[in-house]
Write a protein that holds these residues in place. Structure first.
Motif, PDB file in Angstrom:
ATOM      1  N   LYS A 133       0.813  -1.219   0.000  1.00 26.54           N
ATOM      2  CA  LYS A 133       0.000   0.000   0.000  1.00 26.54           C
ATOM      3  C   LYS A 133       0.851   1.277   0.000  1.00 26.54           C
ATOM      4  CE  LYS A 133      -0.550  -0.013   5.045  1.00 26.54           C
ATOM      5  NZ  LYS A 133      -1.540  -0.065   6.154  1.00 26.54           N
ATOM      6  N   LYS A 134       2.155   1.149   0.293  1.00 28.85           N
ATOM      7  CA  LYS A 134       3.025   2.319   0.315  1.00 28.85           C
ATOM      8  C   LYS A 134       3.922   2.439  -0.924  1.00 28.85           C
ATOM      9  CE  LYS A 134       3.329   2.876   5.328  1.00 28.85           C
ATOM     10  NZ  LYS A 134       4.252   3.010   6.491  1.00 28.85           N
ATOM     11  N   LYS A 135       3.851   1.464  -1.812  1.00 29.42           N
ATOM     12  CA  LYS A 135       4.753   1.448  -2.965  1.00 29.42           C
ATOM     13  C   LYS A 135       4.535   2.639  -3.886  1.00 29.42           C
ATOM     14  CE  LYS A 135       5.921  -3.452  -3.263  1.00 29.42           C
ATOM     15  NZ  LYS A 135       5.810  -4.687  -4.062  1.00 29.42           N
ATOM     16  N   LYS A 136       3.274   2.974  -4.190  1.00 30.37           N
ATOM     17  CA  LYS A 136       3.007   4.085  -5.102  1.00 30.37           C
ATOM     18  C   LYS A 136       3.524   5.404  -4.533  1.00 30.37           C
ATOM     19  CE  LYS A 136      -0.894   2.357  -7.791  1.00 30.37           C
ATOM     20  NZ  LYS A 136      -2.312   2.587  -8.196  1.00 30.37           N
ATOM     21  N   LEU A 137       3.321   5.604  -3.236  1.00 30.27           N
ATOM     22  CA  LEU A 137       3.781   6.832  -2.589  1.00 30.27           C
ATOM     23  C   LEU A 137       5.301   6.915  -2.617  1.00 30.27           C
ATOM     24  CD1 LEU A 137       2.816   9.334  -1.020  1.00 30.27           C
ATOM     25  CD2 LEU A 137       3.088   8.007   1.088  1.00 30.27           C
ATOM     26  N   ARG A 138       5.965   5.793  -2.345  1.00 30.27           N
ATOM     27  CA  ARG A 138       7.426   5.774  -2.348  1.00 30.27           C
ATOM     28  C   ARG A 138       7.971   6.023  -3.761  1.00 30.27           C
ATOM     29  NH1 ARG A 138      10.805   3.319   1.446  1.00 30.27           N
ATOM     30  NH2 ARG A 138       8.976   3.529   2.806  1.00 30.27           N
ATOM     31  N   GLN A 139       7.336   5.413  -4.746  1.00 32.65           N
ATOM     32  CA  GLN A 139       7.815   5.597  -6.116  1.00 32.65           C
ATOM     33  C   GLN A 139       7.566   7.011  -6.629  1.00 32.65           C
ATOM     34  OE1 GLN A 139       6.137   1.487  -7.286  1.00 32.65           O
ATOM     35  NE2 GLN A 139       7.724   1.856  -8.792  1.00 32.65           N
ATOM     36  N   ALA A 140       6.502   7.646  -6.165  1.00 33.39           N
ATOM     37  CA  ALA A 140       6.266   9.050  -6.518  1.00 33.39           C
ATOM     38  C   ALA A 140       7.374   9.929  -5.948  1.00 33.39           C
ATOM     39  CB  ALA A 140       4.902   9.499  -6.000  1.00 33.39           C
ATOM     40  N   ARG A 141       7.809   9.612  -4.730  1.00 31.90           N
ATOM     41  CA  ARG A 141       8.912  10.366  -4.129  1.00 31.90           C
ATOM     42  C   ARG A 141      10.202  10.146  -4.913  1.00 31.90           C
ATOM     43  NH1 ARG A 141      11.076  12.915   0.143  1.00 31.90           N
ATOM     44  NH2 ARG A 141      13.141  12.279   0.821  1.00 31.90           N
ATOM     45  N   TRP A 142      10.477   8.912  -5.320  1.00 31.24           N
ATOM     46  CA  TRP A 142      11.690   8.618  -6.095  1.00 31.24           C
ATOM     47  C   TRP A 142      11.672   9.373  -7.424  1.00 31.24           C
ATOM     48  CZ3 TRP A 142      11.203   2.612  -5.301  1.00 31.24           C
ATOM     49  CH2 TRP A 142      11.546   2.314  -3.979  1.00 31.24           C
ATOM     50  N   LYS A 143      10.515   9.399  -8.069  1.00 36.06           N
ATOM     51  CA  LYS A 143      10.405  10.114  -9.343  1.00 36.06           C
ATOM     52  C   LYS A 143      10.674  11.599  -9.153  1.00 36.06           C
ATOM     53  CE  LYS A 143       7.313  10.656 -13.305  1.00 36.06           C
ATOM     54  NZ  LYS A 143       6.010  10.245 -13.881  1.00 36.06           N
ATOM     55  N   LYS A 144      10.175  12.160  -8.067  1.00 29.67           N
ATOM     56  CA  LYS A 144      10.400  13.580  -7.777  1.00 29.67           C
ATOM     57  C   LYS A 144      11.885  13.867  -7.589  1.00 29.67           C
ATOM     58  CE  LYS A 144       8.978  17.267  -4.623  1.00 29.67           C
ATOM     59  NZ  LYS A 144       8.184  17.597  -3.407  1.00 29.67           N
ATOM     60  N   ILE A 145      12.588  12.982  -6.873  1.00 32.91           N
ATOM     61  CA  ILE A 145      14.029  13.150  -6.663  1.00 32.91           C
ATOM     62  C   ILE A 145      14.780  13.092  -7.990  1.00 32.91           C
ATOM     63  CG2 ILE A 145      16.080  12.010  -5.679  1.00 32.91           C
ATOM     64  CD1 ILE A 145      14.213  11.189  -3.317  1.00 32.91           C
ATOM     65  N   ILE A 146      14.406  12.133  -8.835  1.00 32.78           N
ATOM     66  CA  ILE A 146      15.050  11.998 -10.151  1.00 32.78           C
ATOM     67  C   ILE A 146      14.809  13.249 -10.988  1.00 32.78           C
ATOM     68  CG2 ILE A 146      14.935  10.742 -12.343  1.00 32.78           C
ATOM     69  CD1 ILE A 146      14.428   8.191 -10.654  1.00 32.78           C
ATOM     70  N   TYR A 147      13.587  13.732 -11.017  1.00 37.56           N
ATOM     71  CA  TYR A 147      13.272  14.929 -11.805  1.00 37.56           C
ATOM     72  C   TYR A 147      14.046  16.150 -11.306  1.00 37.56           C
ATOM     73  CZ  TYR A 147       9.461  13.120 -14.742  1.00 37.56           C
ATOM     74  OH  TYR A 147       8.727  12.463 -15.697  1.00 37.56           O
ATOM     75  N   GLU A 148      14.134  16.318  -9.988  1.00 40.72           N
ATOM     76  CA  GLU A 148      14.859  17.467  -9.444  1.00 40.72           C
ATOM     77  C   GLU A 148      16.332  17.408  -9.832  1.00 40.72           C
ATOM     78  OE1 GLU A 148      14.022  17.291  -5.286  1.00 40.72           O
ATOM     79  OE2 GLU A 148      12.076  18.304  -5.468  1.00 40.72           O
ATOM     80  N   SER A 149      16.915  16.215  -9.751  1.00 44.73           N
ATOM     81  CA  SER A 149      18.316  16.063 -10.120  1.00 44.73           C
ATOM     82  C   SER A 149      18.507  16.211 -11.622  1.00 44.73           C
ATOM     83  CB  SER A 149      18.825  14.694  -9.650  1.00 44.73           C
ATOM     84  OG  SER A 149      20.197  14.559  -9.907  1.00 44.73           O
ATOM     85  N   ALA A 150      17.560  15.682 -12.411  1.00 43.04           N
ATOM     86  CA  ALA A 150      17.635  15.793 -13.869  1.00 43.04           C
ATOM     87  C   ALA A 150      17.550  17.255 -14.306  1.00 43.04           C
ATOM     88  CB  ALA A 150      16.510  14.986 -14.516  1.00 43.04           C
ATOM     89  N   ARG A 151      16.706  18.004 -13.638  1.00 45.97           N
ATOM     90  CA  ARG A 151      16.546  19.419 -13.970  1.00 45.97           C
ATOM     91  C   ARG A 151      17.839  20.180 -13.685  1.00 45.97           C
ATOM     92  NH1 ARG A 151      11.370  20.090 -12.998  1.00 45.97           N
ATOM     93  NH2 ARG A 151      11.645  19.698 -10.778  1.00 45.97           N
ATOM     94  N   GLN A 152      18.446  19.869 -12.538  1.00 43.54           N
ATOM     95  CA  GLN A 152      19.686  20.545 -12.148  1.00 43.54           C
ATOM     96  C   GLN A 152      20.814  20.239 -13.129  1.00 43.54           C
ATOM     97  OE1 GLN A 152      22.655  18.987 -10.745  1.00 43.54           O
ATOM     98  NE2 GLN A 152      23.653  20.981 -10.620  1.00 43.54           N
ATOM     99  N   SER A 153      20.835  19.005 -13.655  1.00 44.18           N
ATOM    100  CA  SER A 153      21.920  18.594 -14.555  1.00 44.18           C
ATOM    101  C   SER A 153      21.519  18.654 -16.029  1.00 44.18           C
ATOM    102  CB  SER A 153      22.403  17.182 -14.187  1.00 44.18           C
ATOM    103  OG  SER A 153      21.325  16.279 -14.087  1.00 44.18           O
ATOM    104  N   ASN A 154      20.339  19.241 -16.301  1.00 42.40           N
ATOM    105  CA  ASN A 154      19.895  19.482 -17.682  1.00 42.40           C
ATOM    106  C   ASN A 154      19.777  18.187 -18.483  1.00 42.40           C
ATOM    107  OD1 ASN A 154      18.993  21.473 -19.519  1.00 42.40           O
ATOM    108  ND2 ASN A 154      20.945  21.421 -20.611  1.00 42.40           N
ATOM    109  N   ARG A 155      19.169  17.159 -17.872  1.00 43.89           N
ATOM    110  CA  ARG A 155      19.008  15.871 -18.533  1.00 43.89           C
ATOM    111  C   ARG A 155      17.768  15.857 -19.419  1.00 43.89           C
ATOM    112  NH1 ARG A 155      20.971  11.123 -16.338  1.00 43.89           N
ATOM    113  NH2 ARG A 155      20.147  10.246 -18.275  1.00 43.89           N
ATOM    114  N   ILE A 156      17.969  15.551 -20.703  1.00 43.75           N
ATOM    115  CA  ILE A 156      16.858  15.391 -21.636  1.00 43.75           C
ATOM    116  C   ILE A 156      17.154  14.177 -22.507  1.00 43.75           C
ATOM    117  CG2 ILE A 156      15.566  16.423 -23.550  1.00 43.75           C
ATOM    118  CD1 ILE A 156      16.394  19.158 -22.382  1.00 43.75           C
ATOM    119  N   PRO A 157      16.342  13.139 -22.443  1.00 42.14           N
ATOM    120  CA  PRO A 157      15.183  12.998 -21.568  1.00 42.14           C
ATOM    121  C   PRO A 157      15.590  12.700 -20.130  1.00 42.14           C
ATOM    122  CG  PRO A 157      15.537  10.965 -22.757  1.00 42.14           C
ATOM    123  CD  PRO A 157      16.541  11.947 -23.299  1.00 42.14           C
ATOM    124  N   PRO A 158      14.668  12.857 -19.176  1.00 44.13           N
ATOM    125  CA  PRO A 158      14.990  12.484 -17.801  1.00 44.13           C
ATOM    126  C   PRO A 158      15.081  10.963 -17.684  1.00 44.13           C
ATOM    127  CG  PRO A 158      12.662  12.995 -17.973  1.00 44.13           C
ATOM    128  CD  PRO A 158      13.273  13.324 -19.309  1.00 44.13           C
TER     129      PRO A 158
END
Length: 261
Positions: A133-158
């Motif tokens: 029941k917590k997997k979706k919430l945890r994976q949403a957090r992981w995706k947010k971390i990846i996006y924040e880091s991708a944005r900082q390092s100008n990753r396209i695609p993320p």
């Protein structure tokens, strides 16, 4: 900036955001979820403001905000930007579930260093168990971390972050990759440099990396990945922590085969 005695204002780089969508026939593109919340509530961007939008297919758009609602941000595509920063390496990382902050640190630094796909793995010796029941919430957090880091390092695609997998699923998904390596503290290892020399250089290389959890892979898991074509590699006389090993391997790969000078 001062040029010829005249003070000129430097343009700020446009902010980068991510979406799963393509532009539609009306050249509109939609952002939802955490990215929309960040635009609306954190940055408080307004109608008409310009930004860059990228998706997981590698498309990038120069856009301006057309509409803002509680659920979504709608942008008008002004022009598509050709991505000229693609790497010749495609790196997939099988990352065991290790203790919270350390797992997230690997997501962050792995994104900066060029990982393209993250596979969270539940292995025999993983100490972390995530209730269903917590997997979706945890994976949403992981995706947010990846996006924040991708944005900082100008990753396209993320980078892509896949659902939690078991070892067999990871082996199946990566069976066609050019080079497959895993960090190993047993006998008959190769050095990482030797493992990277097993394939002749070519324009594009797909590389799979697997590292163990705090207790390392079990003997049965180690035997299975070797049977599947993964090369056991040593990182020297020191035993690295579960969050240090993947970052070290990625860094060496990028230095040896990638864009690091």
């Amino acid at each position: 900036m001062v040029k010829d005695g005249v003070c000129k204002k430097l343009k700020k780089p446009l902010r980068l955001f991510y979406t799963e969508e393509d532009a539609n026939n009306d050249k509109l593109i939609t952002i939802t979820g955490d990215e929309a919340h960040h635009i609306r509530e954190v940055l408080r961007m307004q109608l008409g403001e310009e930004c860059r939008i990228a998706n997981s297919k590698g498309s990038e758009y120069f856009s301006k905000i057309e509409n803002i609602t509680k659920e979504r941000i709608i942008l008008k595509v002004l022009r598509e930007i050709i991505n000229t920063r693609k790497s010749r390496l495609r790196i997939t990382l099988g990352l065991p579930l290790i203790k919270g902050e350390r797992f997230e640190r690997v997501l962050e630094k792995g994104t900066e260093l060029g990982v393209d796909i993250f596979y969270p793995l539940m292995l025999q010796r993983c100490e972390i168990k995530i209730p269903e029941k917590k997997k979706k919430l945890r994976q949403a957090r992981w995706k947010k971390i990846i996006y924040e880091s991708a944005r900082q390092s100008n990753r396209i695609p993320p980078p892509l972050e896949k659902p939690i997998q078991n070892l067999e699923e990871f082996i199946t998904k990566t069976k066609k990759n050019d080079i497959k390596i895993f960090g190993y503290i047993g006998e008959n290892q190769k050095t990482l440099h030797e493992a990277l020399e097993t394939k002749k250089p070519k324009e594009n290389l797909s590389i799979s990396i697997l590292t163990g959890p705090e207790g390392d892979l079990s003997p049965e898991e180690s035997e299975r990945v070797i049977q599947a074509g993964f090369i056991p590699v040593s990182l020297g006389p020191r035993i690295l922590r579960a969050d240090t090993a993947p970052i070290s391997i990625i860094s060496i790969i990028q230095y040896t085969l990638g864009e690091m000078p």
